[in-house]
Design an enzyme around this catalytic site. Sequence first.
Site, PDB file in Angstrom:
ATOM      1  N   GLU A 154      16.466  -5.340  -4.319  1.00 57.75           N
ATOM      2  CA  GLU A 154      16.800  -5.072  -4.286  1.00 57.75           C
ATOM      3  C   GLU A 154      16.638  -6.643  -5.496  1.00 57.75           C
ATOM      4  OE1 GLU A 154      20.442  -2.618  -4.368  1.00 57.75           O
ATOM      5  OE2 GLU A 154      19.501  -3.114  -2.349  1.00 57.75           O
TER       6      GLU A 154
HETATM    7  N1  MCN Z   1       8.367  -5.774   1.202  1.00 60.75           N
HETATM    8  C1  MCN Z   1       7.039  -6.545   1.387  1.00 60.75           C
HETATM    9  N2  MCN Z   1       7.209  -8.141   1.914  1.00 60.75           N
HETATM   10  C2  MCN Z   1       8.711  -8.678   2.199  1.00 60.75           C
HETATM   11  C3  MCN Z   1      10.097  -7.726   1.085  1.00 60.75           C
HETATM   12  C4  MCN Z   1       9.553  -6.233   1.208  1.00 60.75           C
HETATM   13  O1  MCN Z   1       6.045  -6.377   0.806  1.00 60.75           O
HETATM   14  N3  MCN Z   1       8.714  -9.270   1.977  1.00 60.75           N
HETATM   15  C5  MCN Z   1       7.503  -4.630   0.434  1.00 60.75           C
HETATM   16  C6  MCN Z   1       8.020  -3.822   1.328  1.00 60.75           C
HETATM   17  O2  MCN Z   1       7.051  -3.351   2.465  1.00 60.75           O
HETATM   18  C7  MCN Z   1       8.407  -1.964   0.700  1.00 60.75           C
HETATM   19  C8  MCN Z   1       8.874  -2.774  -0.515  1.00 60.75           C
HETATM   20  O3  MCN Z   1       8.544  -3.994  -0.598  1.00 60.75           O
HETATM   21  O4  MCN Z   1       7.180  -1.762  -0.349  1.00 60.75           O
HETATM   22  C9  MCN Z   1      10.388  -2.498  -0.737  1.00 60.75           C
HETATM   23  O5  MCN Z   1      10.885  -3.168  -0.013  1.00 60.75           O
HETATM   24  P1  MCN Z   1      12.757  -3.473   0.703  1.00 60.75           P
HETATM   25  O6  MCN Z   1      13.063  -4.863  -0.498  1.00 60.75           O
HETATM   26  O7  MCN Z   1      12.463  -3.184   2.322  1.00 60.75           O
HETATM   27  O8  MCN Z   1      13.301  -2.207   0.154  1.00 60.75           O
HETATM   28  P2  MCN Z   1      13.441  -0.182   0.664  1.00 60.75           P
HETATM   29  O9  MCN Z   1      11.329   0.117   1.097  1.00 60.75           O
HETATM   30  O10 MCN Z   1      14.425   0.277   1.136  1.00 60.75           O
HETATM   31  O11 MCN Z   1      13.509   0.131  -0.838  1.00 60.75           O
HETATM   32  C10 MCN Z   1      14.058   0.331  -1.667  1.00 60.75           C
HETATM   33  C11 MCN Z   1      14.346  -0.680  -3.026  1.00 60.75           C
HETATM   34  C12 MCN Z   1      15.250  -0.082  -3.912  1.00 60.75           C
HETATM   35  S1  MCN Z   1      17.092  -0.335  -2.375  1.00 60.75           S
HETATM   36  C13 MCN Z   1      15.525   0.122  -5.121  1.00 60.75           C
HETATM   37  S2  MCN Z   1      16.732   0.648  -5.575  1.00 60.75           S
HETATM   38  C14 MCN Z   1      14.380   0.437  -5.593  1.00 60.75           C
HETATM   39  C15 MCN Z   1      13.446  -0.558  -5.144  1.00 60.75           C
HETATM   40  O12 MCN Z   1      13.856  -1.000  -3.846  1.00 60.75           O
HETATM   41  N4  MCN Z   1      13.690   1.341  -6.378  1.00 60.75           N
HETATM   42  C16 MCN Z   1      12.719   1.185  -6.575  1.00 60.75           C
HETATM   43  N5  MCN Z   1      12.017  -0.936  -5.317  1.00 60.75           N
HETATM   44  C17 MCN Z   1      11.539  -0.081  -5.819  1.00 60.75           C
HETATM   45  N6  MCN Z   1      10.291   0.302  -6.840  1.00 60.75           N
HETATM   46  C18 MCN Z   1       9.924   1.359  -7.670  1.00 60.75           C
HETATM   47  N7  MCN Z   1       8.740   1.487  -7.807  1.00 60.75           N
HETATM   48  N8  MCN Z   1      10.394   2.403  -7.847  1.00 60.75           N
HETATM   49  C19 MCN Z   1      12.353   2.395  -7.454  1.00 60.75           C
HETATM   50  O13 MCN Z   1      12.833   3.702  -7.795  1.00 60.75           O
END
Ligand code: MCN
Length: 911
Positions: free
Chosen positions: A871
Amino acid sequence: MVKKRLVINGLSRTLLVNPEDSLAKVLREQLLLTGCKIGCDQGQCGTCTVIVDGKAVRSCIMKMGKVKDDTVIETIEGIGTPEDLHPLQLAWMGHGCAQCGFCSPGFIMSAKVLLAENPSPTREEVRHWFQVHRNLCRCTGYKPLVDAVMDAAKVMRGEMVKEDLIFKPVGNKILGTSYIRPSAAQKVTGTWDYGADMALQMPANTARLALVQADIPHALLKGIDYSEAEKMPGVYKVITHKDVKGKNRISGLITFANNKGDGWDRPILCDEKIFQIGDAVAIVAADTEEHAKEAAKKVKLDLEALPAYMSAMEAIAEDAIEIHPGTPNIYYETNCIKGEETAPIMERAPYVAEIDAYSSRQPHLHIEPDCGLAYIDDEGRLTVHSKSIGIHLHSAMITAGIGIEPEKFRLVQNPAGGTFGYKFSPTMEALLGVACLALDGRPCSLVYDQYQNITYTGKRSPAFMHIKMAADENGKLLAMEGDNYIDHGPYSEFGDLLTMRLTQFTGAGYDIRNIRNKSQTVCTNHAWGSAFRGYGSPQSFMGSEVCMDVLAEKMGIDPFELRYRNIYREGTGCTTPTGQEPEVYCLEEMYDKARPIYYEAKERLAKMNTDKLKYGVGFAAGVYGCGLDGKDGSFANIQLNPDGTVTVFNSWEDHGQGADIGTLTMAHETLREAGITPDMIKLVMNDTALTPASGPAGGSRSNVVTGNATRVAAEMLINAMRKPDGTFRTYDEMVAENIPTFYEGTWVASACTDCDLETGQGAPFSNYMYQLFIPEVEVNVETGKVRIIRFTTVCDFGTIINKIVVDGQVYGGCTQGFGLGLSEDFEDYKKHTTLAGCGIPYPEDVPDDFNIIYTETPRPLGPYGASGCGEGPLTAGHPAILSAIYNATGARITEIPARPEKVKAALDALK
Ligand code: MCN
Ligand code: FES
Ligand code: FES
């Protein structure tokens, strides 16, 4: 019917087709070549692109009557095999282009024609090709796609080998690398079956559903006449609220006790009232989708129109009636009360800025329309498959409404073609559950078209922000005040939580000791508010970041400088707006990296101005918390299998962001100690019958919270496998020693606290993500058109778990910020009903000169030091763009989207 002889993927086929059907429909429904995806069905998105006689064609707008005998058709299924993928497919995997993957087959087919016509395209030519072929992607921001085409072209010209397209780990470590996500090969071969594809594979007796929807925003529902519809061909049943076995309400799960509503305000099928356009009043079940839709048109609604309140300001007018009788239209209020009273400080302060700003009803514009299916499983459970991003949460929200015991309900997430948060709202799930029970367990499917998808899914809630900030002579912030309204549409679900985000993020990133910021949630008759990436932060920063710019202008200092003087710094006693100590102090390093880029751009752009084109650079900062408020927690399970492989079970729902690679990497980083390699780890995800309650994939919480639970599960297994001599037991040795092979990992953000309901003070998040935005724009002063010509962003998400995933999140999320700032809206039910009509950015709307800089400050409570990232990119790109427009032209815009007419009006006002 006509007979056609076509060459499909190299083989001659004779087909009987309806000449009025589209080629896409025939490929998908008659040949089950479902790699051809339907996003819009009207030529706007390119997901259905196939190759017809060597040309890239959007097959949804090609009628079979126009397809001649012996036409040669190539689809994604025909261009590569798993063992021998096409260079474009491999490049798509290698560059992380298949996030949700819904657009991937169409892009790859389009690019294949480009490279056949032009084996050495420039990047601009690639972008232009995708632009004119209307290839849309909502996830990637396009740059990785161009990178992939350039690399595939090199392979096809013999300048690079295929093997180099894919990252290969050195040794047994994948954390921090660009290891390919497990779902990538299916996505680029068109075999990753989304809900509409699965619906086509269902048995012959499946009922196809169509909705009867309201066409006015507010009315009393006095009767439903479906006598004619019932008699239409193929109709099994017309289902109304009378057929709903349960409470017929979706619970909005009131988060905070001081909410004036009870959360039971949303009917599954309308019974007494219509609350917004599109509200579902009945479901027609028939043997085909066409029959169901035809019959739905015959259902007559007896409606008595009521006054419609299409914005917060209308709904709070004195004479407005209560939309939900018994609950005031303003049903929730949150206050950020920090430090001293602000009024006397404002009075004394040498510099005060005050703004009114409006943040719009941004549509999600995921390209895959909402869809789902339902059936009774082999254990007698009502089973729904949908795009849900909160499978356990949604079960709790809808079972009472449907009328089923929770243990008799199962929710499974389908591969999702993007959600960006709208699937935090369980609409489809409840409709399918009701229908399946009303049909006595007959399997059923419901697939929205893009019009329904846009008009009848939740939207980002608009905010009216009134923010005031004060600073001393040196630019040190003294106080902030706010008085804000959220227009949350008719349904309360998560409206209080969203409004709480304004308390938490307005002014975030700066050391502000004294705050009085009031925010209220308003019920209206426009589209219901649902979660959207950034959730509450784009509204918050539309207030505080725009106000920072105005304050800097008043002081006569650069807006970058004002911010820099006030960022969180260690040892100063600074806290977030909710009084929480930042978990790390990374902003100084980030600003130091941003500074030369910003000032260089400022100087360079000022020299580029012409009479017609003005150039400027902007700056803004965004902060977002990872998690649900307070002691958020998650579960993940792990099992050692007899063959030495390991299975990880969790409910990390995948929007397209990469839950699969996240889970794999989190588990592998610990398991590798025992010599377990990535290919030895199997994933079982997102099925309430099989996977534990990991919580929703919202609030960018999963990487931190479910990542930690997955890490903990892996540690439990590894510790059990470890022998006294440091080597590891095999499965057989574990069994022989009676050591369990299955472990349940859990993690809780135990140091966090809920925000106090009176003051908003608390420590709601264990981890935050930080991001700086530096757009460079060109403004055409004759037309008001703004173009982003270059974009740089500085990010800190802690340790990066997967590099191409995080890059992809940043490119895609920032691009949604460009849309939010400049073009996207859902306001007008006539204009804003298609992807293009809503202002979705096409390839040439996004700069190719798009640069990401990382600082990686390890997070004490993050798994392996990681925070979240999903986000951050959609927190504050839009105020940065407004700041760039101001820098270019002197016109201050405080309402988004800054479409040409708005910019032109602001420029004219300057004169
Ligand atoms: N990640 C990583 N290293 C980090 C942080 C995160 O590699 N330091 C990776 C995670 O492993 C994950 C991705 O990045 O694969 C996103 O992680 P995170 O921020 O924890 O978010 P969530 O997995 O909880 O995903 C939800 C978030 C939200 S709230 C929305 S809305 C959203 C989003 O991610 N919608 C998406 N990204 C999106 N991406 C796509 N392609 N499509 C959506 O609908
Ligand atoms: Fe055919 Fe969108 S262009 S589905
Ligand atoms: Fe392109 Fe999701 S990857 S739309």
